[in-house]
Design an enzyme around this catalytic site. Sequence first.
Site, PDB file in Angstrom:
ATOM      1  N   ASP A  35       0.776  -1.005   0.134  1.00  0.00           N
ATOM      2  CA  ASP A  35      -0.338   0.493   0.052  1.00  0.00           C
ATOM      3  C   ASP A  35       0.934   1.059   0.445  1.00  0.00           C
ATOM      4  O   ASP A  35       2.356   1.287   0.382  1.00  0.00           O
ATOM      5  CB  ASP A  35      -0.873   0.031   1.719  1.00  0.00           C
ATOM      6  CG  ASP A  35      -1.820   0.698   1.392  1.00  0.00           C
ATOM      7  OD1 ASP A  35      -2.363   1.432   0.084  1.00  0.00           O
ATOM      8  OD2 ASP A  35      -2.574   0.989   1.857  1.00  0.00           O
ATOM      9  N   ARG A  39       0.815   7.249  -2.294  1.00  0.00           N
ATOM     10  CA  ARG A  39       0.941   8.709  -2.098  1.00  0.00           C
ATOM     11  C   ARG A  39       2.431   8.864  -1.984  1.00  0.00           C
ATOM     12  O   ARG A  39       3.196   9.871  -1.393  1.00  0.00           O
ATOM     13  CB  ARG A  39       0.298   8.533  -0.092  1.00  0.00           C
ATOM     14  CG  ARG A  39      -0.669   8.668   0.196  1.00  0.00           C
ATOM     15  CD  ARG A  39      -1.068   7.939   1.083  1.00  0.00           C
ATOM     16  NE  ARG A  39      -1.514   6.448   0.869  1.00  0.00           N
ATOM     17  CZ  ARG A  39      -1.783   5.209   1.890  1.00  0.00           C
ATOM     18  NH1 ARG A  39      -1.219   6.039   3.225  1.00  0.00           N
ATOM     19  NH2 ARG A  39      -1.708   4.802   1.928  1.00  0.00           N
ATOM     20  N   HIS A  52       3.075   3.200  -8.873  1.00  0.00           N
ATOM     21  CA  HIS A  52       3.387   0.873  -9.217  1.00  0.00           C
ATOM     22  C   HIS A  52       4.706   0.857  -9.710  1.00  0.00           C
ATOM     23  O   HIS A  52       5.289  -0.146  -9.733  1.00  0.00           O
ATOM     24  CB  HIS A  52       2.155   1.694 -10.016  1.00  0.00           C
ATOM     25  CG  HIS A  52       0.460   1.688  -9.383  1.00  0.00           C
ATOM     26  ND1 HIS A  52       0.381   1.823  -7.914  1.00  0.00           N
ATOM     27  CD2 HIS A  52      -0.090   2.634  -9.630  1.00  0.00           C
ATOM     28  CE1 HIS A  52      -1.541   1.283  -7.867  1.00  0.00           C
ATOM     29  NE2 HIS A  52      -1.705   2.619  -8.873  1.00  0.00           N
ATOM     30  N   THR A  81     -11.219  -6.892  -5.192  1.00  0.00           N
ATOM     31  CA  THR A  81     -12.129  -6.863  -6.473  1.00  0.00           C
ATOM     32  C   THR A  81     -12.731  -5.102  -6.406  1.00  0.00           C
ATOM     33  O   THR A  81     -13.749  -4.918  -7.416  1.00  0.00           O
ATOM     34  CB  THR A  81     -13.143  -7.929  -6.141  1.00  0.00           C
ATOM     35  OG1 THR A  81     -13.158  -8.009  -4.898  1.00  0.00           O
ATOM     36  CG2 THR A  81     -12.615  -9.307  -6.981  1.00  0.00           C
ATOM     37  N   LEU A 146      10.452 -21.092  -3.426  1.00  0.00           N
ATOM     38  CA  LEU A 146       9.627 -20.189  -2.919  1.00  0.00           C
ATOM     39  C   LEU A 146       8.080 -20.362  -4.097  1.00  0.00           C
ATOM     40  O   LEU A 146       8.144 -20.596  -5.322  1.00  0.00           O
ATOM     41  CB  LEU A 146       9.792 -18.950  -3.076  1.00  0.00           C
ATOM     42  CG  LEU A 146       9.006 -17.528  -2.668  1.00  0.00           C
ATOM     43  CD1 LEU A 146       8.527 -17.638  -1.305  1.00  0.00           C
ATOM     44  CD2 LEU A 146       9.354 -16.495  -3.040  1.00  0.00           C
ATOM     45  N   ARG A 203       2.015  -4.662   6.281  1.00  0.00           N
ATOM     46  CA  ARG A 203       1.485  -3.774   5.397  1.00  0.00           C
ATOM     47  C   ARG A 203       1.849  -2.994   5.163  1.00  0.00           C
ATOM     48  O   ARG A 203       2.437  -2.207   6.504  1.00  0.00           O
ATOM     49  CB  ARG A 203      -0.052  -3.776   5.840  1.00  0.00           C
ATOM     50  CG  ARG A 203      -1.014  -2.457   5.398  1.00  0.00           C
ATOM     51  CD  ARG A 203      -2.305  -2.391   5.368  1.00  0.00           C
ATOM     52  NE  ARG A 203      -2.841  -1.612   3.929  1.00  0.00           N
ATOM     53  CZ  ARG A 203      -4.200  -1.400   4.005  1.00  0.00           C
ATOM     54  NH1 ARG A 203      -4.710  -2.557   4.800  1.00  0.00           N
ATOM     55  NH2 ARG A 203      -4.447  -0.594   2.996  1.00  0.00           N
TER      56      ARG A 203
HETATM   57  C1  FPP Z   1      -1.401   0.215  -3.680  1.00  0.00           C
HETATM   58  O1  FPP Z   1      -1.303   1.485  -3.447  1.00  0.00           O
HETATM   59  C2  FPP Z   1      -1.139  -0.795  -4.260  1.00  0.00           C
HETATM   60  C3  FPP Z   1      -1.040  -1.620  -5.618  1.00  0.00           C
HETATM   61  C4  FPP Z   1      -2.710  -1.144  -5.575  1.00  0.00           C
HETATM   62  C5  FPP Z   1      -0.856  -1.719  -6.321  1.00  0.00           C
HETATM   63  C6  FPP Z   1      -0.067  -2.688  -5.963  1.00  0.00           C
HETATM   64  C7  FPP Z   1       1.188  -3.266  -7.572  1.00  0.00           C
HETATM   65  C8  FPP Z   1       1.864  -3.488  -8.542  1.00  0.00           C
HETATM   66  C9  FPP Z   1       3.319  -2.521  -7.475  1.00  0.00           C
HETATM   67  C10 FPP Z   1       1.907  -3.935  -9.779  1.00  0.00           C
HETATM   68  C11 FPP Z   1       1.381  -5.296 -10.321  1.00  0.00           C
HETATM   69  C12 FPP Z   1       2.121  -6.641  -8.665  1.00  0.00           C
HETATM   70  C13 FPP Z   1       2.651  -8.011  -8.952  1.00  0.00           C
HETATM   71  C14 FPP Z   1       2.354  -8.293  -8.121  1.00  0.00           C
HETATM   72  C15 FPP Z   1       4.377  -7.549 -10.350  1.00  0.00           C
HETATM   73  P1  FPP Z   1      -2.312   3.019  -3.520  1.00  0.00           P
HETATM   74  O2  FPP Z   1      -2.113   3.105  -4.986  1.00  0.00           O
HETATM   75  O3  FPP Z   1      -3.188   2.589  -3.200  1.00  0.00           O
HETATM   76  O4  FPP Z   1      -1.748   3.782  -2.538  1.00  0.00           O
HETATM   77  P2  FPP Z   1      -2.566   5.173  -2.006  1.00  0.00           P
HETATM   78  O5  FPP Z   1      -3.241   4.258  -1.491  1.00  0.00           O
HETATM   79  O6  FPP Z   1      -0.967   5.493  -1.345  1.00  0.00           O
HETATM   80  O7  FPP Z   1      -3.149   5.090  -3.029  1.00  0.00           O
END
Ligand code: FPP
Length: 259
Positions: A35, A39, A52, A81, A146, A203
């Site tokens: 998460d 931010r 991301h 989801t 793993l 987390r």
């Molecule tokens: C949370 O940050 C992150 C996600 C919802 C996406 C995580 C996905 C990846 C890093 C890419 C693909 C994954 C793999 C396993 C290759 P947020 O957008 O909720 O952050 P925020 O809460 O600060 O807005």
Amino acid sequence: MMKNTIKKVTEGHLQELLDQIKQKPLPRHVAIIMDGNGRWARSRNLPRVEGHRAGITSVREVVEGSAELGIDYLTLFAFSTENWKRPESEISVLMSLLKRYIDKELPTLIEKNINFSAIGRMENLHESVRKKLNQAKEKTAHCTGLHFIVALNYSGRAELVDAVKKILLSAKQIPVDIDSVTEGFLQQHLYTSSIPDPDLLIRTSGEYRISNFMLWQLAYSEIWITELFWPDFNKRCLYEAILVYQKRERRYGGLSEKI
Ligand code: FPP
């Protein structure tokens, strides 16, 4: 304390942490709610998707770090989801990043004996994503190190609904004896039927929530939360989380051994 975690550390220090970890049993299954990508980007005046993109480096770090340690299972919560509520452009970048990650990392996963799989409602994903996931699953099926599991279009409640549907469907063929409905029976119908429950849940971004992740499986998991945003998470943070886990006393509702 958190600021220290993002400091660049020397190989020497990492080795010290590793040596400490090796003195106690490892968590068998580590699950992570990644998460704070958005931010992380905002704090740098960058578009959300850059968070991301940067998060992929952390994915690589924890996958390789877990494999090197000898952890059996690592599950990353990549897309829920509920994440379909996000703008289409962001969803499309996330799916592209996942596909690119598989393309780029598949040879490394195979070389490091990492077995890849995905859990979630695969049927709602774009065909190109499903194809990539299947390709990675097939090409790493022989790997015995793993188990790296990506939770995609996943939610704990959806998983429980799907389990009940599976049970009702099979009950149409062979009636289910009510006394055979035990915790073990339900567990066998989850996406994670062949996977042990997480011992440690990590987390990032300082949120104290489960966010509909592995609701059944997290019943007795130890939880470790860091203020760091996901793109700042690295191998050292994983090691720190494991060291904290190793100091915890797990009682599963029983009494302390000291009593
Ligand atoms: C949370 O940050 C992150 C996600 C919802 C996406 C995580 C996905 C990846 C890093 C890419 C693909 C994954 C793999 C396993 C290759 P947020 O957008 O909720 O952050 P925020 O809460 O600060 O807005």
